[in-house]
Design an enzyme around this catalytic site. Sequence first.
Site, PDB file in Angstrom:
ATOM      1  N   TYR A 134      25.927   0.113  53.740  1.00  0.00           N
ATOM      2  CA  TYR A 134      26.319  -1.002  54.617  1.00  0.00           C
ATOM      3  C   TYR A 134      25.168  -1.977  54.827  1.00  0.00           C
ATOM      4  CZ  TYR A 134      29.875   2.509  55.270  1.00  0.00           C
ATOM      5  OH  TYR A 134      30.831   3.452  55.030  1.00  0.00           O
ATOM      6  N   TYR A 141      38.783   6.879  59.544  1.00  0.00           N
ATOM      7  CA  TYR A 141      37.882   6.565  58.435  1.00  0.00           C
ATOM      8  C   TYR A 141      38.172   7.530  57.300  1.00  0.00           C
ATOM      9  CZ  TYR A 141      33.898   5.923  55.429  1.00  0.00           C
ATOM     10  OH  TYR A 141      33.131   5.682  54.323  1.00  0.00           O
ATOM     11  N   ASP A 188      42.672  14.815  56.267  1.00  0.00           N
ATOM     12  CA  ASP A 188      41.338  14.553  55.737  1.00  0.00           C
ATOM     13  C   ASP A 188      40.348  15.351  56.584  1.00  0.00           C
ATOM     14  OD1 ASP A 188      38.832  13.600  55.137  1.00  0.00           O
ATOM     15  OD2 ASP A 188      39.407  11.478  55.142  1.00  0.00           O
ATOM     16  N   LYS A 215      31.792  16.560  52.281  1.00  0.00           N
ATOM     17  CA  LYS A 215      30.589  16.606  53.127  1.00  0.00           C
ATOM     18  C   LYS A 215      29.868  17.960  53.151  1.00  0.00           C
ATOM     19  CE  LYS A 215      30.671  12.479  55.793  1.00  0.00           C
ATOM     20  NZ  LYS A 215      31.888  11.664  55.840  1.00  0.00           N
TER      21      LYS A 215
HETATM   22  C1  PLP Z   1      32.625  10.717  54.877  1.00  0.00           C
HETATM   23  C2  PLP Z   1      34.096  10.734  54.900  1.00  0.00           C
HETATM   24  C3  PLP Z   1      34.845  10.326  53.781  1.00  0.00           C
HETATM   25  C4  PLP Z   1      34.221   9.777  52.535  1.00  0.00           C
HETATM   26  O1  PLP Z   1      33.411  10.717  51.872  1.00  0.00           O
HETATM   27  P1  PLP Z   1      32.290  10.204  50.845  1.00  0.00           P
HETATM   28  O2  PLP Z   1      31.729  11.461  50.283  1.00  0.00           O
HETATM   29  O3  PLP Z   1      31.302   9.422  51.662  1.00  0.00           O
HETATM   30  O4  PLP Z   1      32.973   9.364  49.835  1.00  0.00           O
HETATM   31  C5  PLP Z   1      36.225  10.405  53.869  1.00  0.00           C
HETATM   32  N1  PLP Z   1      36.837  10.866  54.974  1.00  0.00           N
HETATM   33  C6  PLP Z   1      36.141  11.278  56.055  1.00  0.00           C
HETATM   34  C7  PLP Z   1      36.878  11.802  57.249  1.00  0.00           C
HETATM   35  C8  PLP Z   1      34.758  11.215  56.071  1.00  0.00           C
HETATM   36  O5  PLP Z   1      34.072  11.592  57.156  1.00  0.00           O
END
Ligand code: PLP
Length: 434
Positions: free
Chosen positions: A22, A154, A255, A284
């Site tokens: 960013y 997100y 997610d 992550k």
């Molecule tokens: C960090 C994150 C992503 C994206 O993962 P990247 O490895 O950065 O592409 C997607 N969804 C959630 C909930 C996240 O915290």
Amino acid sequence: MPEPLPADVLLDLDRQHVWHPYGPMPGRQEPLVVASASGVRLRLAAPAEGRTELVDGMSSWWSAIHGYRHPVLDEAAHAQLDRMSHVMFGGLTHEPAVRLAARLVEITPEPLQHVFLADSGSVSVEVALKMCLQYWRSLGRPGKRRLLTWRGGYHGDTWQPMSVCDPDGGMHHLWSGVLQEQVFADAPPPGFDAEPSAAYTAHLRGLIARHAHELAAVVVEPVVQGAGGMAFHSPAYLRVLREACDEHDVLLVLDEIATGFGRTGRLFAAGHAGIAPDVMCVGKALTGGYVSLAAALCTSRVAEGISRGEVPVLAHGPTFMGNPFAAAVANASLDVLLAQDWATEVKRIEAGLRDGLAPAAALPGVRDVRVLGAIGVVQLDHPVDIDAATRAAVRAGVWLRPFRDLIYTMPPYVTGDEDVARVCEAIRAAAAAG
Ligand SMILES: *Cc1c(COP(=O)(O)O)cnc(C)c1O
């Protein structure tokens, strides 16, 4: 090994040539140079605010749950390097990926049976959404191609995930005409323990019912919305989504990239609600923060639906799919996580964060203090002065990365009580400064 660059040369090259997350080009802020890290500590190449070591309150964006240079993960990484770092996944397979996939199936909700290994969280969300869209196409219902989510989410920075990020926080106005227009529900009412709102439940149900004919899936972060605003909501809304999706023939994608692997106090946040999604993303903390790896898991219904279609394959195959090095480290990370009483460690950190952050509520400019699992958040009533807040935290010996109106921590699970207290002290100092 090349000679290390002097810090001023390195920073000058960094500013001229290297994009940061960013960030503008050339770079505006001066990043801290990290020379090495071990346990929960980052070691700086040059002192900042008089500190050469910082306790990492961020787990490197929530991934380094076991801290840095963990002996078991290091050993697994070295051992895998001695066999092979990578081999293509088309037409070939290998033990690290197979073991990892089987393990993920075992520890995630029961209906999830099939695993697509992707190279980052955003890509796993792309794959998850592609699975859903292709599922309906395969069933002869191509009109079901939109997605529904709630505001404040997100899901990553590539195009399809961006389209389901919070429209304001994700700057959808910048991309009007480019991003697919999805269906947005209001953000879930705040509070993990809050009594579920009947009005909000009706709002969710109504929206899903009204758009069901064009919806491929509902996609949300369960219980904790991370980068969209560090907000917590009642697990009851996840049960509402599950019921409404079942009733109206819509798939549910959870997610769990931020929430997975124990962060919220359950191994997966879906566990708070006792539900299973049709598709789930993890990332992550999957490799304990060592290397990028993510996965999209789906049910047999989704997999079979796709595989019965006119194009009976899932048309996705990244070059580094199933990377053995990453998979071996992920297996070691899961070994370490599951061999210990991780839930007790997360509870211990939760208690430390509650104690240490409670006094922040009395600071001027603080709007809310909230803690869930190993997540502590102080929300201000104004945008954080990121520079001042970061410097105050560094002075207190802690690495934090505030954003918008939020100063927060997601520390490694191995953070000792004294270091948890130090992180809280730094958050209070940052809140007072920012
Ligand atoms: C960090 C994150 C992503 C994206 O993962 P990247 O490895 O950065 O592409 C997607 N969804 C959630 C909930 C996240 O915290």
